[in-house]
Design an enzyme around this catalytic site. Structure first.
Site, PDB file in Angstrom:
ATOM      1  N   ASP A  77     -12.075  -8.054   6.841  1.00 27.08           N
ATOM      2  CA  ASP A  77     -13.462  -7.864   6.387  1.00 27.08           C
ATOM      3  C   ASP A  77     -14.181  -9.208   6.277  1.00 27.08           C
ATOM      4  O   ASP A  77     -15.367  -9.320   6.603  1.00 27.08           O
ATOM      5  CB  ASP A  77     -13.497  -7.150   5.022  1.00 27.08           C
ATOM      6  CG  ASP A  77     -13.598  -5.639   5.180  1.00 27.08           C
ATOM      7  OD1 ASP A  77     -13.461  -5.149   6.316  1.00 27.08           O
ATOM      8  OD2 ASP A  77     -13.823  -4.953   4.173  1.00 27.08           O
TER       9      ASP A  77
ATOM     10  N   TYR B 204       0.819  -1.218   0.000  1.00 28.56           N
ATOM     11  CA  TYR B 204       0.000   0.000   0.000  1.00 28.56           C
ATOM     12  C   TYR B 204       0.849   1.262   0.000  1.00 28.56           C
ATOM     13  O   TYR B 204       0.399   2.329  -0.400  1.00 28.56           O
ATOM     14  CB  TYR B 204      -0.933   0.029   1.222  1.00 28.56           C
ATOM     15  CG  TYR B 204      -2.107  -0.921   1.105  1.00 28.56           C
ATOM     16  CD1 TYR B 204      -2.175  -1.851   0.080  1.00 28.56           C
ATOM     17  CD2 TYR B 204      -3.135  -0.884   2.019  1.00 28.56           C
ATOM     18  CE1 TYR B 204      -3.242  -2.730  -0.022  1.00 28.56           C
ATOM     19  CE2 TYR B 204      -4.210  -1.756   1.925  1.00 28.56           C
ATOM     20  CZ  TYR B 204      -4.256  -2.668   0.900  1.00 28.56           C
ATOM     21  OH  TYR B 204      -5.318  -3.526   0.798  1.00 28.56           O
TER      22      TYR B 204
ATOM     23  N   ASP C 116      -4.377 -17.803   1.065  1.00 34.00           N
ATOM     24  CA  ASP C 116      -5.512 -18.421   0.362  1.00 34.00           C
ATOM     25  C   ASP C 116      -6.161 -19.483   1.251  1.00 34.00           C
ATOM     26  O   ASP C 116      -7.394 -19.577   1.340  1.00 34.00           O
ATOM     27  CB  ASP C 116      -5.082 -19.005  -0.989  1.00 34.00           C
ATOM     28  CG  ASP C 116      -3.761 -19.739  -0.944  1.00 34.00           C
ATOM     29  OD1 ASP C 116      -3.009 -19.571   0.041  1.00 34.00           O
ATOM     30  OD2 ASP C 116      -3.462 -20.501  -1.878  1.00 34.00           O
TER      31      ASP C 116
ATOM     32  N   LYS D 167       2.161 -15.353   2.203  1.00 32.79           N
ATOM     33  CA  LYS D 167       2.129 -16.052   0.918  1.00 32.79           C
ATOM     34  C   LYS D 167       3.573 -16.428   0.591  1.00 32.79           C
ATOM     35  O   LYS D 167       4.116 -16.081  -0.464  1.00 32.79           O
ATOM     36  CB  LYS D 167       1.493 -15.119  -0.139  1.00 32.79           C
ATOM     37  CG  LYS D 167       1.183 -15.781  -1.462  1.00 32.79           C
ATOM     38  CD  LYS D 167       0.030 -16.748  -1.411  1.00 32.79           C
ATOM     39  CE  LYS D 167      -0.127 -17.447  -2.762  1.00 32.79           C
ATOM     40  NZ  LYS D 167      -1.022 -18.621  -2.697  1.00 32.79           N
TER      41      LYS D 167
ATOM     42  N   ASP E  50      -6.258  -6.466   5.232  1.00 31.38           N
ATOM     43  CA  ASP E  50      -7.382  -5.667   4.749  1.00 31.38           C
ATOM     44  C   ASP E  50      -8.523  -6.605   4.349  1.00 31.38           C
ATOM     45  O   ASP E  50      -9.688  -6.426   4.736  1.00 31.38           O
ATOM     46  CB  ASP E  50      -6.909  -4.850   3.537  1.00 31.38           C
ATOM     47  CG  ASP E  50      -7.890  -3.772   3.117  1.00 31.38           C
ATOM     48  OD1 ASP E  50      -8.955  -3.664   3.736  1.00 31.38           O
ATOM     49  OD2 ASP E  50      -7.593  -3.050   2.151  1.00 31.38           O
TER      50      ASP E  50
END
Ligand code: NAD
Length: 358
Positions: free
Chosen positions: A252, A137, A224, A192, A248
């Site tokens: 959620d 980001y 994943d 990852k 992020d």
């Protein structure tokens, strides 16, 4: 000397929900000095900027910030740097808020609100800790360039850069291990590492920091798989720590396990326990000013404020127990209403929590 708390209501339902949380904080009998200031679209309307200098100064000089929500579609045509959401980014940056705490708790009384089977989610209590100031980001370089060689030579290409410095990973690791120590002692680091160098580096540092916390069981999971396990068997998790991008998305997803966005608090902390506390939801312009918003996420954010910035754990538990009690009494705002319960408005829900404090 009283402890200064900045109250930044913001836009939409922000005013209504922070009002209830401020009433709860005031009722506890602590020596708090609650000071209000505009932020987001409300601040833009008054001062031409979503984070005016006086608001930023108040936030920086306070022990903690109680934040409502910002944003409204009417500001969508403003230049990016003047949009209400920029206020949150500005506060995170100026206050160095690098650790985002997002609990996902499903109170047994609300088990039907989840889209998952009640037996999978009832009693769920997990904490996602997301690194908030690094990762892709904020990585440089970024932008759009013209490719000079290879398969795509001559084409335009969008690009970003993922990176984490060792100190950034270490500090979020310590925060996460210490949070796990206060809970069930289980920490799952999500990355990852099978594909990304940054993730392998993240994992190596997590393993190194783990040596200082022999009482915490560290595990690793690819992002994943974590996304799948969160809907398959979410109660297997205690604390999850992950980077900005993965956090992020996963926070959620975890929020939605509970099915009730109006119930979920969050905290963003810096190295000196100063924090910004806000509900996980937005400003809900569709129901603003109608006494319909659920104030519980903001009241629970105030409980986190008591625990993490003021070290008032007993008071935090007192507020959380009051919230449990009103749910047990069957009181519900519209977002969590079901047949057989009692529909109440924002203010009435605040009244009930106040009454349930003792
Ligand atoms: P939202 O979270 O504001 O609303 C989504 C839906 O949930 C709406 O139907 C809303 O009525 C409902 N809802 C949200 N909070 C509720 C509550 N406490 N009680 C009852 N119902 C509630 O998301 P959105 O509609 O996508 O965004 C609206 C505005 O909020 C946008 O301008 C967006 O940019 C902004 N936003 C701000 C934040 C923040 O301040 N941290 C976060 C997300 C979105």
């Amino acid at each position: 000397m009283s402890t200064k708390i900045a109250v930044l209501p913001g836009d939409g339902i922000g005013t209504e929900i922070t009002e209830q949380a401020a009433r709860v904080l005031t009722a506890l009998g602590l020596d708090l000095d609650l000071q209000h200031a505009p932020v987001g679209g409300a601040a833009y309307d008054l001062h031409g900027h979503p984070l005016p200098p006086a608001t930023l100064e108040l936030a920086k000089s306070s022990a903690a910030v109680l934040f409502g929500a910002v944003g409204d579609w009417k500001y969508d045509s403003l230049a990016r740097e003047l949009r209400p959401e920029q206020a949150i980014l500005g506060l995170r940056k100026a206050m160095g808020l690098f650790a985002n705490f997002r609990p996902a708790i499903l109170y047994p009384q609300l088990a039907n609100a989840s889209s998952l089977k009640p037996e999978i989610v009832s009693g769920l209590d997990i904490l996602i800790i997301r690194e908030l100031t690094g990762d892709i980001y904020f990585g440089q370089p970024r932008g759009v360039r013209t490719v000079s060689e290879g398969n795509f030579a001559g084409e335009r290409q969008g690009f970003d850069t993922m990176h984490y410095a060792e100190s950034e990973v270490r500090r979020i690791a310590h925060v996460a291990f210490q949070a796990a120590q206060k809970r069930q002692g289980k920490l799952c680091s999500v990355d990852k590492a099978n594909v990304l160098e940054t993730s392998q580096f993240w994992r190596d540092i997590m393993i190194d920091v783990a040596k200082e916390y022999p009482d915490v069981a560290l595990s690793h999971m690819y992002v994943d798989n974590a996304a799948m396990q969160l809907v398959r068997a979410p109660k297997e998790f205690d604390v999850i720590v992950t980077g900005n991008l993965f956090g992020d998305i996963l926070s959620d997803e975890a929020a939605m396990l509970t099915g009730s966005i109006g119930m979920l608090p969050s905290a963003s902390l810096n190295a000196s326990q100063q924090g910004l506390y806000e509900p996980s939801h937005g400003s809900a312009p569709d129901i603003a000013g109608q006494n319909k918003a659920n104030p519980l996420a903001t009241i629970l954010s105030a409980a986190m404020l008591l625990r993490y910035s003021l070290n008032e754990n007993a008071q935090a538990v007192r507020v959380e127990n009051a919230v449990r009690k009103v749910l047990e009494q069957g009181l519900r705002t519209a977002d969590i209403y079901e047949a057989g319960t009692q529909l109440v408005g924002t203010r009435e829900m605040g009244d009930a929590v106040l009454k349930a404090l003792d």
